[in-house]
Design a protein around this motif. Structure first.
Motif, PDB file in Angstrom:
ATOM      1  N   GLU A 145       0.859  -1.316   0.352  1.00  0.00           N
ATOM      2  CA  GLU A 145       0.386   0.066   0.067  1.00  0.00           C
ATOM      3  C   GLU A 145       0.520   0.926   0.014  1.00  0.00           C
ATOM      4  O   GLU A 145       2.080   1.216   0.715  1.00  0.00           O
ATOM      5  CB  GLU A 145      -0.723  -0.422   1.259  1.00  0.00           C
ATOM      6  CG  GLU A 145      -1.677  -1.279   1.540  1.00  0.00           C
ATOM      7  CD  GLU A 145      -2.609  -0.851   3.164  1.00  0.00           C
ATOM      8  OE1 GLU A 145      -3.272   0.049   2.844  1.00  0.00           O
ATOM      9  OE2 GLU A 145      -1.930  -1.700   4.284  1.00  0.00           O
ATOM     10  N   THR A 146       0.648   2.827  -0.763  1.00  0.00           N
ATOM     11  CA  THR A 146       1.274   3.481  -0.586  1.00  0.00           C
ATOM     12  C   THR A 146       0.570   4.825  -0.063  1.00  0.00           C
ATOM     13  O   THR A 146      -0.800   4.672   0.123  1.00  0.00           O
ATOM     14  CB  THR A 146       1.264   3.758  -2.172  1.00  0.00           C
ATOM     15  OG1 THR A 146       0.399   4.423  -2.652  1.00  0.00           O
ATOM     16  CG2 THR A 146       2.639   2.604  -3.303  1.00  0.00           C
ATOM     17  N   GLU A 147       1.319   5.657   1.034  1.00  0.00           N
ATOM     18  CA  GLU A 147       0.553   6.522   1.327  1.00  0.00           C
ATOM     19  C   GLU A 147      -0.484   6.300   2.498  1.00  0.00           C
ATOM     20  O   GLU A 147      -1.523   7.195   2.544  1.00  0.00           O
ATOM     21  CB  GLU A 147      -0.226   7.614   0.200  1.00  0.00           C
ATOM     22  CG  GLU A 147       0.698   8.361  -0.686  1.00  0.00           C
ATOM     23  CD  GLU A 147       1.911   9.313   0.516  1.00  0.00           C
ATOM     24  OE1 GLU A 147       1.334  10.330   1.371  1.00  0.00           O
ATOM     25  OE2 GLU A 147       3.191   9.243  -0.456  1.00  0.00           O
ATOM     26  N   VAL A 148       0.038   5.302   3.756  1.00  0.00           N
ATOM     27  CA  VAL A 148      -0.576   4.257   4.313  1.00  0.00           C
ATOM     28  C   VAL A 148      -0.938   5.520   5.592  1.00  0.00           C
ATOM     29  O   VAL A 148       0.057   5.883   6.256  1.00  0.00           O
ATOM     30  CB  VAL A 148      -0.429   3.337   5.005  1.00  0.00           C
ATOM     31  CG1 VAL A 148      -1.228   2.353   6.096  1.00  0.00           C
ATOM     32  CG2 VAL A 148       0.149   2.397   3.522  1.00  0.00           C
ATOM     33  N   PRO A 149      -2.298   6.220   5.944  1.00  0.00           N
ATOM     34  CA  PRO A 149      -2.152   7.079   7.075  1.00  0.00           C
ATOM     35  C   PRO A 149      -1.943   6.064   8.587  1.00  0.00           C
ATOM     36  O   PRO A 149      -2.023   5.135   8.330  1.00  0.00           O
ATOM     37  CB  PRO A 149      -3.836   7.243   6.834  1.00  0.00           C
ATOM     38  CG  PRO A 149      -4.383   6.062   5.407  1.00  0.00           C
ATOM     39  CD  PRO A 149      -3.237   5.470   5.110  1.00  0.00           C
ATOM     40  N   ILE A 150      -1.987   7.578   9.016  1.00  0.00           N
ATOM     41  CA  ILE A 150      -1.478   7.165  10.478  1.00  0.00           C
ATOM     42  C   ILE A 150      -1.789   7.700  11.593  1.00  0.00           C
ATOM     43  O   ILE A 150      -1.338   8.610  11.220  1.00  0.00           O
ATOM     44  CB  ILE A 150       0.351   6.970  10.797  1.00  0.00           C
ATOM     45  CG1 ILE A 150       1.220   6.230  10.066  1.00  0.00           C
ATOM     46  CG2 ILE A 150       0.486   6.627  11.944  1.00  0.00           C
ATOM     47  CD1 ILE A 150       2.607   6.370   9.437  1.00  0.00           C
ATOM     48  N   ARG A 191      -5.371  10.492  10.281  1.00  0.00           N
ATOM     49  CA  ARG A 191      -4.303  11.326   9.440  1.00  0.00           C
ATOM     50  C   ARG A 191      -3.244  11.710   9.657  1.00  0.00           C
ATOM     51  O   ARG A 191      -3.100  12.423   9.415  1.00  0.00           O
ATOM     52  CB  ARG A 191      -4.706  11.574   7.906  1.00  0.00           C
ATOM     53  CG  ARG A 191      -5.963  10.245   7.383  1.00  0.00           C
ATOM     54  CD  ARG A 191      -6.832  10.903   6.235  1.00  0.00           C
ATOM     55  NE  ARG A 191      -7.571   9.421   5.992  1.00  0.00           N
ATOM     56  CZ  ARG A 191      -7.767   9.114   5.451  1.00  0.00           C
ATOM     57  NH1 ARG A 191      -6.750   8.365   4.668  1.00  0.00           N
ATOM     58  NH2 ARG A 191      -9.033   7.780   4.876  1.00  0.00           N
ATOM     59  N   CYS A 196      -0.270  11.562   9.764  1.00  0.00           N
ATOM     60  CA  CYS A 196       1.274  11.915   9.182  1.00  0.00           C
ATOM     61  C   CYS A 196       0.727  10.172   8.354  1.00  0.00           C
ATOM     62  O   CYS A 196      -0.583   9.845   8.112  1.00  0.00           O
ATOM     63  CB  CYS A 196       2.349  11.403   9.705  1.00  0.00           C
ATOM     64  SG  CYS A 196       2.113  10.390  11.281  1.00  0.00           S
ATOM     65  N   ARG A 197       1.286  10.250   6.867  1.00  0.00           N
ATOM     66  CA  ARG A 197       1.536   8.978   6.499  1.00  0.00           C
ATOM     67  C   ARG A 197       2.841   8.012   5.753  1.00  0.00           C
ATOM     68  O   ARG A 197       3.847   8.423   5.766  1.00  0.00           O
ATOM     69  CB  ARG A 197       0.975   9.310   4.890  1.00  0.00           C
ATOM     70  CG  ARG A 197      -0.854  10.221   4.812  1.00  0.00           C
ATOM     71  CD  ARG A 197      -0.862  10.230   3.564  1.00  0.00           C
ATOM     72  NE  ARG A 197      -2.117  11.461   3.428  1.00  0.00           N
ATOM     73  CZ  ARG A 197      -3.490  10.684   3.765  1.00  0.00           C
ATOM     74  NH1 ARG A 197      -3.876   8.938   3.269  1.00  0.00           N
ATOM     75  NH2 ARG A 197      -4.393  11.441   3.164  1.00  0.00           N
ATOM     76  N   ASP A 201       4.716   6.134   3.374  1.00  0.00           N
ATOM     77  CA  ASP A 201       5.578   5.824   2.254  1.00  0.00           C
ATOM     78  C   ASP A 201       5.000   4.421   1.196  1.00  0.00           C
ATOM     79  O   ASP A 201       4.226   4.595   0.655  1.00  0.00           O
ATOM     80  CB  ASP A 201       6.647   6.164   1.608  1.00  0.00           C
ATOM     81  CG  ASP A 201       7.415   7.584   2.201  1.00  0.00           C
ATOM     82  OD1 ASP A 201       6.339   8.590   1.502  1.00  0.00           O
ATOM     83  OD2 ASP A 201       8.555   8.479   1.624  1.00  0.00           O
ATOM     84  N   GLU A 213       9.934   4.060   3.700  1.00  0.00           N
ATOM     85  CA  GLU A 213      10.026   5.624   3.950  1.00  0.00           C
ATOM     86  C   GLU A 213      11.387   5.909   2.536  1.00  0.00           C
ATOM     87  O   GLU A 213      12.343   5.509   3.465  1.00  0.00           O
ATOM     88  CB  GLU A 213      10.759   6.731   5.540  1.00  0.00           C
ATOM     89  CG  GLU A 213      10.849   7.725   5.380  1.00  0.00           C
ATOM     90  CD  GLU A 213       8.468   8.310   5.039  1.00  0.00           C
ATOM     91  OE1 GLU A 213       8.797   9.315   4.394  1.00  0.00           O
ATOM     92  OE2 GLU A 213       8.181   7.285   5.182  1.00  0.00           O
ATOM     93  N   TYR A 256       7.086   5.814  13.304  1.00  0.00           N
ATOM     94  CA  TYR A 256       5.970   5.138  12.159  1.00  0.00           C
ATOM     95  C   TYR A 256       6.639   3.783  12.459  1.00  0.00           C
ATOM     96  O   TYR A 256       4.807   3.792  12.702  1.00  0.00           O
ATOM     97  CB  TYR A 256       6.224   5.856  10.737  1.00  0.00           C
ATOM     98  CG  TYR A 256       6.145   6.526  10.748  1.00  0.00           C
ATOM     99  CD1 TYR A 256       5.820   8.093  10.495  1.00  0.00           C
ATOM    100  CD2 TYR A 256       6.405   7.741   8.763  1.00  0.00           C
ATOM    101  CE1 TYR A 256       5.794   8.989   9.883  1.00  0.00           C
ATOM    102  CE2 TYR A 256       6.336   8.173   7.872  1.00  0.00           C
ATOM    103  CZ  TYR A 256       5.842   9.039   8.875  1.00  0.00           C
ATOM    104  OH  TYR A 256       6.004  10.814   8.269  1.00  0.00           O
TER     105      TYR A 256
END
Length: 125
Positions: free
Chosen positions: A46-51, A62, A64-65, A67, A77, A95
């Protein structure tokens, strides 16, 4: 350990991208090409995974994200910077803690040989 096998495959994909493109492009170009290479190799990601962050009852869904989240166990990252600093490694460790994952790779593509730009970050949980 599954994470180490996935990390080996991710590094191999990054080597392939770096070999084809070289150094000096924007991070976004490497990100798109790495995603394509992972797809070609049949590696799930997955990309740009919300944290999410939970601070004293305040939930930021959301904040941060990440990579990349590869095979649901490895956080990547990506950077394309002159020099990796400790703060970049600390960012990845944060993260990992927030995502409850054990292993992350910081991949800096602005190096002559990609192996010089690979940094393993481990969360002892």
């Amino acid at each position: 350990m599954l994470e180490n096998q996935v990390a080996g495959a991710a590094i191999g994909a990054a080597i392939e991208v770096h070999r084809a493109l070289g150094s000096g492009l924007l991070e976004s170009a490497y990100s798109e090409c790495l995603a394509h290479e992972l797809r070609l190799q049949g590696i799930g990601f997955e990309t740009e995974v919300p944290i999410a962050i939970n601070y004293k009852g305040l939930v930021l869904d959301r904040a941060c994200r990440a990579d990349f989240l590869v095979e649901n166990c490895l956080v990547l990252e990506l950077k394309s910077i002159e020099k990796v600093e400790e703060v970049h490694k600390a960012q990845l460790l944060t993260y990992l803690r927030l995502m409850n994952r054990k292993l992350g790779l910081l991949l800096n593509f602005r190096v002559p040989v990609i192996k010089q730009g690979v940094y393993r970050v481990v969360n002892s949980l």
